[in-house]
Design a protein around this motif. Structure first.
Motif, mmCIF file in Angstrom:
data_model
loop_
_atom_site.group_PDB
_atom_site.id
_atom_site.type_symbol
_atom_site.label_atom_id
_atom_site.label_comp_id
_atom_site.label_asym_id
_atom_site.label_seq_id
_atom_site.Cartn_x
_atom_site.Cartn_y
_atom_site.Cartn_z
ATOM 1 N N VAL A 75 0.922 -1.187 0.080
ATOM 2 C CA VAL A 75 -0.014 -0.053 -0.018
ATOM 3 C C VAL A 75 0.999 1.213 0.048
ATOM 4 O O VAL A 75 1.873 1.270 0.756
ATOM 5 C CB VAL A 75 -0.838 0.092 1.128
ATOM 6 C CG1 VAL A 75 -1.775 1.211 1.460
ATOM 7 C CG2 VAL A 75 -1.781 -1.118 1.104
ATOM 8 N N SER A 76 0.601 2.070 -0.962
ATOM 9 C CA SER A 76 1.434 3.152 -1.035
ATOM 10 C C SER A 76 0.558 4.405 -0.499
ATOM 11 O O SER A 76 -0.482 4.355 -0.498
ATOM 12 C CB SER A 76 1.826 3.602 -2.517
ATOM 13 O OG SER A 76 2.773 2.414 -2.880
ATOM 14 N N CYS A 77 1.312 5.749 -0.466
ATOM 15 C CA CYS A 77 0.584 6.737 0.136
ATOM 16 C C CYS A 77 0.833 8.181 -0.554
ATOM 17 O O CYS A 77 2.066 8.207 -1.041
ATOM 18 C CB CYS A 77 0.699 6.895 1.516
ATOM 19 S SG CYS A 77 -0.390 8.186 2.306
ATOM 20 N N LEU A 121 0.754 12.071 0.254
ATOM 21 C CA LEU A 121 0.639 13.020 1.147
ATOM 22 C C LEU A 121 0.379 14.276 0.535
ATOM 23 O O LEU A 121 1.432 14.964 -0.238
ATOM 24 C CB LEU A 121 1.836 13.089 1.982
ATOM 25 C CG LEU A 121 2.276 11.716 2.744
ATOM 26 C CD1 LEU A 121 3.702 11.989 3.501
ATOM 27 C CD2 LEU A 121 1.150 11.368 3.547
ATOM 28 N N SER A 133 -7.867 2.466 -5.020
ATOM 29 C CA SER A 133 -8.333 3.064 -3.822
ATOM 30 C C SER A 133 -7.869 2.258 -2.825
ATOM 31 O O SER A 133 -7.600 2.498 -1.560
ATOM 32 C CB SER A 133 -9.590 3.474 -3.774
ATOM 33 O OG SER A 133 -10.032 4.464 -4.735
ATOM 34 N N ILE A 160 -3.490 2.480 -2.897
ATOM 35 C CA ILE A 160 -2.807 3.858 -2.732
ATOM 36 C C ILE A 160 -3.830 4.589 -1.860
ATOM 37 O O ILE A 160 -4.963 4.877 -2.461
ATOM 38 C CB ILE A 160 -2.593 4.390 -4.207
ATOM 39 C CG1 ILE A 160 -1.806 3.513 -4.883
ATOM 40 C CG2 ILE A 160 -2.254 5.737 -4.004
ATOM 41 C CD1 ILE A 160 -1.826 4.118 -6.535
ATOM 42 N N GLN A 161 -3.380 5.304 -0.945
ATOM 43 C CA GLN A 161 -4.108 6.142 -0.053
ATOM 44 C C GLN A 161 -3.759 7.404 -0.102
ATOM 45 O O GLN A 161 -2.627 7.776 -0.496
ATOM 46 C CB GLN A 161 -3.889 5.895 1.398
ATOM 47 C CG GLN A 161 -4.424 4.098 1.678
ATOM 48 C CD GLN A 161 -3.842 3.929 3.267
ATOM 49 O OE1 GLN A 161 -3.083 4.654 3.624
ATOM 50 N NE2 GLN A 161 -4.326 2.697 3.497
ATOM 51 N N ILE A 162 -4.712 8.660 -0.161
ATOM 52 C CA ILE A 162 -4.422 10.058 -0.266
ATOM 53 C C ILE A 162 -4.544 10.237 1.206
ATOM 54 O O ILE A 162 -5.552 10.095 1.776
ATOM 55 C CB ILE A 162 -5.331 10.759 -1.188
ATOM 56 C CG1 ILE A 162 -5.409 10.250 -2.446
ATOM 57 C CG2 ILE A 162 -4.858 12.125 -1.068
ATOM 58 C CD1 ILE A 162 -6.540 10.593 -3.254
ATOM 59 N N GLN A 163 -3.449 11.194 1.701
ATOM 60 C CA GLN A 163 -3.433 11.423 3.139
ATOM 61 C C GLN A 163 -3.391 13.101 3.076
ATOM 62 O O GLN A 163 -2.208 13.569 2.485
ATOM 63 C CB GLN A 163 -2.541 10.770 4.153
ATOM 64 C CG GLN A 163 -2.717 11.150 5.632
ATOM 65 C CD GLN A 163 -1.681 10.509 6.406
ATOM 66 O OE1 GLN A 163 -1.313 9.413 5.834
ATOM 67 N NE2 GLN A 163 -1.402 10.808 7.475
ATOM 68 N N THR A 208 -2.204 16.378 4.821
ATOM 69 C CA THR A 208 -1.008 16.793 5.842
ATOM 70 C C THR A 208 -1.243 18.168 6.232
ATOM 71 O O THR A 208 -1.869 19.087 5.761
ATOM 72 C CB THR A 208 0.260 16.383 5.500
ATOM 73 O OG1 THR A 208 0.610 17.366 4.183
ATOM 74 C CG2 THR A 208 0.311 15.176 4.758
#
Length: 88
Positions: A9-11, A13, A42, A45-48, A50
């Motif tokens: 799992v990637s992210c 930021l 989805s 790959i998460q979107i966070q 910040t």
């Protein structure tokens, strides 16, 4: 038995502070979210959102994890190529 493909799992930021958000960060976030859903990514790959990434004068800013590659002055039109570059 079919083995499921394993992936990390990637992210992504993305800064949500005022300079980034007001200079197009919100639109970049929305485009990222839509593109990930359209591609069916989805779950990997998460979107966070910040706090400040300390590059306010280069807003909007985001960072790709786990590589820690930073991108500044990001435009919604660049989202597709960024995803292709890091995740295809």
């Amino acid at each position: 038995m079919i083995e499921k493909k394993k992936y990390k799992v990637s992210c992504i930021l993305i800064c949500q502070k005022s300079d980034c958000w007001l200079q197009g960060g919100k639109e970049v976030y929305q485009r990222l979210d839509q593109e990930l859903r359209d591609r069916g990514w989805s779950d990997r790959i998460q979107i966070q959102k910040t706090g400040c990434q300390k590059l306010c004068h280069q807003a909007p800013n985001l960072m790709i994890m786990p590589t820690k590659d930073r991108h500044s002055y990001v435009k919604p039109s660049q989202v597709e190529s960024l995803l292709n570059r890091y995740f295809s």
